[in-house]
Design a protein around this motif. Structure first.
Motif, PDB file in Angstrom:
ATOM      1  N   GLU A  63       0.840  -1.194   0.000  1.00 11.90           N
ATOM      2  CA  GLU A  63       0.000   0.000   0.000  1.00 11.90           C
ATOM      3  C   GLU A  63       0.873   1.241   0.000  1.00 11.90           C
ATOM      4  O   GLU A  63       2.012   1.219   0.459  1.00 11.90           O
ATOM      5  N   ALA A  64       0.306   2.318  -0.562  1.00  9.78           N
ATOM      6  CA  ALA A  64       1.031   3.582  -0.646  1.00  9.78           C
ATOM      7  C   ALA A  64       0.027   4.719  -0.693  1.00  9.78           C
ATOM      8  O   ALA A  64      -1.156   4.514  -0.965  1.00  9.78           O
ATOM      9  N   GLY A  65       0.519   5.928  -0.427  1.00 10.06           N
ATOM     10  CA  GLY A  65      -0.315   7.130  -0.557  1.00 10.06           C
ATOM     11  C   GLY A  65      -0.326   7.544  -2.018  1.00 10.06           C
ATOM     12  O   GLY A  65      -1.074   7.019  -2.823  1.00 10.06           O
ATOM     13  N   GLU A  66       0.541   8.475  -2.374  1.00 12.52           N
ATOM     14  CA  GLU A  66       0.740   8.892  -3.766  1.00 12.52           C
ATOM     15  C   GLU A  66       1.858   8.020  -4.321  1.00 12.52           C
ATOM     16  O   GLU A  66       3.018   8.187  -3.979  1.00 12.52           O
ATOM     17  N   LEU A  67       1.513   7.056  -5.157  1.00 10.58           N
ATOM     18  CA  LEU A  67       2.474   6.078  -5.663  1.00 10.58           C
ATOM     19  C   LEU A  67       3.346   6.666  -6.763  1.00 10.58           C
ATOM     20  O   LEU A  67       2.835   7.260  -7.716  1.00 10.58           O
ATOM     21  N   THR A  68       4.660   6.465  -6.642  1.00  9.36           N
ATOM     22  CA  THR A  68       5.599   6.930  -7.667  1.00  9.36           C
ATOM     23  C   THR A  68       6.174   5.732  -8.413  1.00  9.36           C
ATOM     24  O   THR A  68       6.068   4.587  -7.946  1.00  9.36           O
ATOM     25  N   ASP A  69       6.817   6.009  -9.547  1.00  9.77           N
ATOM     26  CA  ASP A  69       7.400   4.916 -10.323  1.00  9.77           C
ATOM     27  C   ASP A  69       8.551   4.251  -9.566  1.00  9.77           C
ATOM     28  O   ASP A  69       8.782   3.050  -9.708  1.00  9.77           O
ATOM     29  N   ALA A  70       9.272   4.997  -8.736  1.00 10.10           N
ATOM     30  CA  ALA A  70      10.354   4.406  -7.936  1.00 10.10           C
ATOM     31  C   ALA A  70       9.792   3.399  -6.934  1.00 10.10           C
ATOM     32  O   ALA A  70      10.378   2.329  -6.729  1.00 10.10           O
ATOM     33  N   GLU A  71       8.653   3.715  -6.314  1.00  9.90           N
ATOM     34  CA  GLU A  71       8.024   2.784  -5.378  1.00  9.90           C
ATOM     35  C   GLU A  71       7.538   1.531  -6.102  1.00  9.90           C
ATOM     36  O   GLU A  71       7.652   0.428  -5.574  1.00  9.90           O
ATOM     37  N   VAL A  72       6.999   1.711  -7.294  1.00 11.55           N
ATOM     38  CA  VAL A  72       6.537   0.560  -8.084  1.00 11.55           C
ATOM     39  C   VAL A  72       7.708  -0.380  -8.344  1.00 11.55           C
ATOM     40  O   VAL A  72       7.602  -1.597  -8.162  1.00 11.55           O
ATOM     41  N   ARG A  73       8.835   0.177  -8.781  1.00  6.98           N
ATOM     42  CA  ARG A  73      10.024  -0.653  -9.048  1.00  6.98           C
ATOM     43  C   ARG A  73      10.506  -1.352  -7.772  1.00  6.98           C
ATOM     44  O   ARG A  73      10.872  -2.524  -7.809  1.00  6.98           O
ATOM     45  N   GLU A  74      10.494  -0.623  -6.651  1.00  9.38           N
ATOM     46  CA  GLU A  74      10.925  -1.208  -5.380  1.00  9.38           C
ATOM     47  C   GLU A  74      10.022  -2.377  -4.982  1.00  9.38           C
ATOM     48  O   GLU A  74      10.510  -3.460  -4.627  1.00  9.38           O
ATOM     49  N   PHE A  75       8.701  -2.175  -5.027  1.00  6.10           N
ATOM     50  CA  PHE A  75       7.756  -3.243  -4.695  1.00  6.10           C
ATOM     51  C   PHE A  75       7.943  -4.437  -5.630  1.00  6.10           C
ATOM     52  O   PHE A  75       7.947  -5.589  -5.195  1.00  6.10           O
ATOM     53  N   ASP A  76       8.080  -4.160  -6.923  1.00  2.00           N
ATOM     54  CA  ASP A  76       8.203  -5.218  -7.921  1.00  2.00           C
ATOM     55  C   ASP A  76       9.475  -6.045  -7.702  1.00  2.00           C
ATOM     56  O   ASP A  76       9.430  -7.275  -7.715  1.00  2.00           O
ATOM     57  N   GLU A  77      10.595  -5.380  -7.507  1.00  2.00           N
ATOM     58  CA  GLU A  77      11.866  -6.094  -7.306  1.00  2.00           C
ATOM     59  C   GLU A  77      11.824  -6.965  -6.058  1.00  2.00           C
ATOM     60  O   GLU A  77      12.265  -8.115  -6.078  1.00  2.00           O
TER      61      GLU A  77
END
Length: 165
Positions: A63-77
């Motif tokens: 879960e996240a507040g305002e999701l950024t592309d860096a967070e997406v990459r972090e979650f995915d990895e």
């Protein structure tokens, strides 16, 4: 619908077929779910086994507040890395998939584009011992928007039904 209601609905939907774990999940996730299926085929009697297959899926919920592309990459990895840790390929192994469900208040356009682009695939013994692939689902609570990667698009109908109920 607010974020906590969506989280409850999603976790409840997965509890029917998956072992959902909300206590002490792998950080940065708030929950994990596991699915295991073993199928055997026989000819008349059990000793005359024709074949068997094993299929697994590991889900991670973030879960996240305002999701950024860096967070997406972090979650995915992190999900891909953790999801492959328990894979033990063998002759009857069909697949061990990794799925990531991200629930956020809103996401940037770059984050949505990142979700659409992300794709992982790994085969074992050139596919003879099965494969692993990933699917990603992004749920934006404020707009109700759903975003999927190519493999995650197979879950579109499921998540639309979950959010409508």
């Amino acid at each position: 619908m607010n974020k906590s209601e969506i989280i409850d609905k999603v976790l409840r939907a997965y509890t029917a077929y998956y072992d959902v774990k909300t206590e002490e999940p792998t950080p940065p996730f708030f929950a994990e779910a596991n699915f295991h299926s073993h199928d055997e085929q026989y000819f008349l009697v059990k000793s005359a086994r024709i074949g068997e297959t094993e299929s697994n899926e590991k889900l991670f919920f973030a879960e996240a507040g305002e999701l950024t592309d860096a967070e997406v990459r972090e979650f995915d990895e992190k999900a891909w890395e953790e999801g492959l840790k328990d894979v033990k390929p063998h002759g009857e192994h069909k697949n061990s998939d990794v799925a990531l469900v991200i629930i956020c208040d809103s996401a940037t356009k770059e984050a949505r584009n990142q979700v659409k682009k992300l794709n992982h695939y790994k085969s074992y013994k050139m596919g003879l011992w099965g494969f692993s692939r990933n699917s990603i689902v992004l749920i934006e609570c404020e707009s109700g928007r759903l975003t999927f990667n190519r493999q995650g698009a197979l879950l579109k109908k499921l998540f639309k039904n979950i959010l409508i109920q």
